[in-house]
Design an enzyme around this catalytic site. Structure first.
Site, mmCIF file in Angstrom:
data_model
loop_
_atom_site.group_PDB
_atom_site.id
_atom_site.type_symbol
_atom_site.label_atom_id
_atom_site.label_comp_id
_atom_site.label_asym_id
_atom_site.label_seq_id
_atom_site.Cartn_x
_atom_site.Cartn_y
_atom_site.Cartn_z
ATOM 1 N N LYS A 1 -0.692 5.600 -4.871
ATOM 2 C CA LYS A 1 -1.526 5.700 -4.025
ATOM 3 C C LYS A 1 -3.095 5.469 -4.747
ATOM 4 C CE LYS A 1 -0.141 5.554 -1.157
ATOM 5 N NZ LYS A 1 1.203 5.447 -0.888
ATOM 6 N N ASN B 1 3.286 -18.196 9.314
ATOM 7 C CA ASN B 1 3.554 -16.866 8.312
ATOM 8 C C ASN B 1 4.643 -17.403 7.441
ATOM 9 O OD1 ASN B 1 1.816 -15.497 9.803
ATOM 10 N ND2 ASN B 1 3.017 -13.793 10.526
ATOM 11 N N GLY B 2 4.705 -16.927 6.188
ATOM 12 C CA GLY B 2 5.803 -17.652 5.420
ATOM 13 C C GLY B 2 5.370 -18.255 4.103
ATOM 14 N N TRP C 1 -3.024 -13.291 4.647
ATOM 15 C CA TRP C 1 -2.805 -12.680 3.360
ATOM 16 C C TRP C 1 -2.436 -14.223 2.553
ATOM 17 C CZ3 TRP C 1 0.992 -12.129 -0.157
ATOM 18 C CH2 TRP C 1 0.737 -11.357 -1.088
ATOM 19 N N GLU D 1 4.444 8.144 -6.664
ATOM 20 C CA GLU D 1 3.724 7.838 -5.222
ATOM 21 C C GLU D 1 2.330 8.191 -5.860
ATOM 22 O OE1 GLU D 1 4.459 6.361 -2.956
ATOM 23 O OE2 GLU D 1 3.019 7.049 -1.248
ATOM 24 N N ARG E 1 -1.758 -6.498 9.045
ATOM 25 C CA ARG E 1 -0.804 -7.572 8.283
ATOM 26 C C ARG E 1 -1.541 -8.410 7.254
ATOM 27 N NH1 ARG E 1 4.261 -8.423 11.766
ATOM 28 N NH2 ARG E 1 4.303 -10.175 10.174
ATOM 29 N N CYS F 1 0.404 -12.118 6.744
ATOM 30 C CA CYS F 1 -0.125 -12.564 7.867
ATOM 31 C C CYS F 1 0.226 -12.454 9.223
ATOM 32 C CB CYS F 1 -0.080 -14.202 7.797
ATOM 33 S SG CYS F 1 -0.292 -14.846 6.038
ATOM 34 N N GLU G 1 -3.512 1.763 -5.386
ATOM 35 C CA GLU G 1 -3.662 0.862 -4.150
ATOM 36 C C GLU G 1 -5.149 1.009 -3.697
ATOM 37 O OE1 GLU G 1 -0.254 0.443 -1.042
ATOM 38 O OE2 GLU G 1 -0.351 2.527 -1.617
ATOM 39 N N LYS H 1 -0.266 -4.690 5.226
ATOM 40 C CA LYS H 1 0.465 -3.646 5.494
ATOM 41 C C LYS H 1 2.035 -3.914 5.779
ATOM 42 C CE LYS H 1 0.975 0.810 7.043
ATOM 43 N NZ LYS H 1 0.911 1.596 5.896
ATOM 44 N N HIS I 1 8.318 9.120 -25.057
ATOM 45 C CA HIS I 1 8.925 7.713 -25.530
ATOM 46 C C HIS I 1 7.837 6.385 -25.354
ATOM 47 C CE1 HIS I 1 12.647 9.794 -25.834
ATOM 48 N NE2 HIS I 1 12.578 10.198 -24.925
HETATM 49 C C1 AGP Z 1 2.346 2.008 0.241
HETATM 50 O O1 AGP Z 1 1.197 2.450 0.285
HETATM 51 C C2 AGP Z 1 2.320 0.398 0.108
HETATM 52 N N1 AGP Z 1 1.342 -0.092 0.832
HETATM 53 C C3 AGP Z 1 3.649 -0.131 0.249
HETATM 54 O O2 AGP Z 1 4.168 -0.163 -1.298
HETATM 55 C C4 AGP Z 1 4.922 -0.248 0.922
HETATM 56 O O3 AGP Z 1 5.293 1.006 1.065
HETATM 57 C C5 AGP Z 1 5.834 -1.347 0.845
HETATM 58 O O4 AGP Z 1 5.288 -2.494 1.106
HETATM 59 C C6 AGP Z 1 6.961 -0.815 1.778
HETATM 60 O O5 AGP Z 1 6.643 -1.174 3.136
HETATM 61 P P1 AGP Z 1 7.575 -0.545 4.331
HETATM 62 O O6 AGP Z 1 7.770 0.728 4.003
HETATM 63 O O7 AGP Z 1 6.851 -0.999 5.408
HETATM 64 O O8 AGP Z 1 8.912 -1.481 4.165
#
Ligand code: AGP
Length: 610
Positions: free
Chosen positions: A487, A100-101, A74, A483, A27, A2, A490, A605, A506
């Site tokens: 991607k 936030n939190g 969020w 990665e 955010r 948030c 996500e 983000k 395995h």
């Molecule tokens: C990446 O595509 C993601 N959105 C997520 O995994 C991100 O890398 C992770 O939350 C870490 O974020 P940061 O690098 O801002 O700490």
């Protein structure tokens, strides 16, 4: 997660808060709201969905007023409904809270307040804060907030306004960032510098346990016991003069993928000696003397940054023979990690606000272990709390799926290893020069991949309706497989797994049938033949193979269904190239599936809750 923004001053409060929220939307973006005090009367507008919807609501019926607070959410506790959107109020609707939190003991407090007659109308943990303040307020908002905070367990960044004590915003924080921006006859509040950095460069960073009382021309900060503090005003090292722009690209994600060659070029220019025989990392907060004493490195990070850490581990082990561990911050922080006197902890983070990574830093520091961070966001919490920071200089990353920050993290790790290797004298000047020359080719090679996307687009068209994907790689490209899978998950919501190719037999091999696309990262390197063996195993089970291979590798064509070629580069730097087709593949598949690539569902983000 948030985002919070607040304003007190003579400007039009609705538009100022909306502009702040727009900068924070990355955010969290499931709902948003704004509360103002207009001639002392509390007014609130909330909506589910994007800030744009809130903007439209406000256009039809503006709130106006002398001050206000706003929030983009969020969801943690309670679905993303309009009722659960912040600001939240108590029974009398005279107090508004943005938070936030997570309040961990909200159920217990709620039960107590219900017995006292309070009526709750949302499923959030935040609502208890509004009711508690309502219970304690007798005309002084700060005192009431102070009393309420004593009851809360968990984490928070809070901004609160009340009809009972108008003309001020009260703020508080614990484990979530909250900053105060100082203007002339106006002041600002935000969870993130980017919300207000175009408005002021004079900032106060609130610390855990502190409470701020923000008036139009006065700011007072108190500690938890109510003692007035003399806080330092910090001048920002940077200012975002304009909001993020797509510059003609359809999405931020695509723009950021395309930015990668330019970023690599400019970072190399900034870090590499003119004679190309070394690199500099000036004023990073950790001295060469300290680096000399390190015998064990623990990298802790989350998500994409954790993947970068894995490439870093392989690279550091190869060139420095340095014992390097890579840990998820969320595991590291709860594991009572071993802290020898010769350990350095490295945190990697694009946002600089990731709660778990920040907690890992605090834990390391509590054990007197030095922390060096690789971070893209200057003045972020991770930057401020680390002993030293290596900036990534990738520029603000807006797309929720990290792309350019990942390659900037890899580059920072490579360059820092050269720097460290020269200090330790395990990389010669000649070797440094060779590495640097190889890295110097990267921008051009990245551009070559970006200029030829035919095969990538064809693969996206062919496989976008699949429900599962497997990504396999070995050695330096094992993290690339992780990665690539992340991607795709996500942005397209397709289930994807990234695996070390040798581990396929395995377990994951059971998944293979003629419906499963398997993306194999198979550049011409030291594990090429091993990868070919894995590909044969997949083909024997009728799996569909998309290979990311080295230009000129004609042999691979006979083994697989599709080949996406990348230019030739030294094995250890190939992750800088192999990831690009995977970023593009995820992007095009997501577009074909009609997904919101820049703001995928359920994500945010900056992950500022644990
Ligand atoms: C990446 O595509 C993601 N959105 C997520 O995994 C991100 O890398 C992770 O939350 C870490 O974020 P940061 O690098 O801002 O700490």
């Amino acid at each position: 997660m948030c985002g919070i923004v607040g304003y007190i001053g003579d400007k039009f409060v609705d538009s100022l808060l909306i502009a702040g929220l727009e900068r924070l939307e990355y955010r969290g973006y499931d709902s948003a709201g704004i509360a103002t005090l207009n001639k002392g009367k509390l007014r609130i507008r909330k909506t589910t969905g994007k800030i744009q919807l809130l903007k439209e609501k406000l256009k039809n019926s503006p709130l106006g007023g002398e001050l206000g607070i706003a929030h983009t959410r969020w969801a943690t506790n309670g679905e993303p409904t309009t009722e659960n959107a912040h600001p939240l109020t108590g029974c009398k609707k005279s107090i508004a809270v943005v938070h936030n939190g997570i309040i961990e003991n909200h159920i217990e407090i709620q039960k107590e307040l219900i017995k006292e007659g309070h009526i709750f109308t949302t499923d959030t943990d935040t609502e208890v804060i509004a009711h508690l303040i309502e219970k304690y307020i007798d005309g002084n908002l700060k005192t009431a907030v102070q009393k309420a905070l004593k009851r809360l367990k968990g984490s928070y960044a809070l901004a609160i306004v009340s009809e009972k004590d108008p003309d001020k915003i009260v703020v508080a924080k614990k484990e979530n960032s909250l900053i105060i921006g100082i203007g002339e006859n106006e002041n600002f509040v935000a969870s993130d510098i980017s919300a207000i950095s175009s408005l002021t460069s004079n900032i106060i960073f609130l610390e855990d346990g502190e409470i701020g009382v923000i008036e139009k021309s006065k700011i007072e900060i108190f500690n938890g016991e109510g003692k007035l503090l003399n806080k330092k005003i910090r001048k920002l090292k940077w200012q975002l003069r304009r909001g993020p722009r797509k510059d003609g690209y359809e999405h931020f994600m695509l723009k950021e993928i395309y930015e990668q060659p330019r970023i690599v070029k400019s970072v190399l220019k900034r870090r590499v000696f003119k004679n190309k025989r070394g690199v500099h990392f000036k004023n990073i907060g950790i001295t060469p003397d300290k680096l000399l004493k390190v015998n064990r490195l623990v990298i802790q990070a989350c998500g994409t940054s954790w993947h970068a850490g894995w490439v870093g581990k392989y690279f550091l082990e190869k060139y420095l023979r340095l014992h390097t561990e890579v840990d998820f911050s969320s595991e590291f922080r709860y594991r009572n990690p071993i802290a020898g006197g010769d350990t350095l902890v490295m945190a990697i983070s694009q946002s600089g606000e990731t709660a778990d990574t920040l907690a890992g830093i605090r834990l390391a520091k509590s054990k007197f272990v030095q922390v060096l961070s690789l971070c893209n966001t200057l003045e972020s919490a991770i930057d401020r709390e680390s002993d030293g920071t290596v900036y990534l200089y990738a520029g603000p990353e807006i797309g929720v799926a990290s792309t350019k920050a990942y390659t900037a993290e890899l580059l920072a790790l490579f360059l820092f290893t050269i720097y460290w290797g020269r200090i330790k004298e395990c990389i010669s000047e000649e070797e440094a020069k060779n590495i640097i020359e190889e890295l110097g080719k990267v921008p051009y090679l990245m551009k070559k991949i970006l200029d030829n996307q035919k095969e990538i687009i064809e693969c996206a068209e062919k496989y976008y309706q699949c429900s599962n994907f497997l990504f396999l790689g070995r050695g330096f490209n094992y993290p690339t497989a992780l990665e690539g899978a992340l991607k795709l998950k996500e942005v397209s919501y397709i289930h994807a797994e990234g695996y070390a190719a040798g581990e396929m037999k395995h377990g994951p091999i059971a998944l293979i049938d003629d419906n499963l696309p398997v993306v194999c990262i198979v550049p011409k390197d030291s594990v090429y033949e091993k990868m070919l063996n894995n590909i044969r195993e997949i083909k024997a089970r009728r799996g569909k193979v998309v290979a990311i291979a080295t230009e000129g590798d004609e042999k691979i064509k006979g083994y697989v269904d599709h080949v996406i070629f990348i230019p030739k580069i030294k094995e250890e730097f190939s992750p800088l190239l192999t990831v690009i087709p995977l970023q593009l593949l995820a992007y095009y598949i997501a577009i074909k599936r009609g997904c919101n690539v820049d703001q995928p569902r359920n994500l945010a983000k900056s992950v500022t809750v644990e």
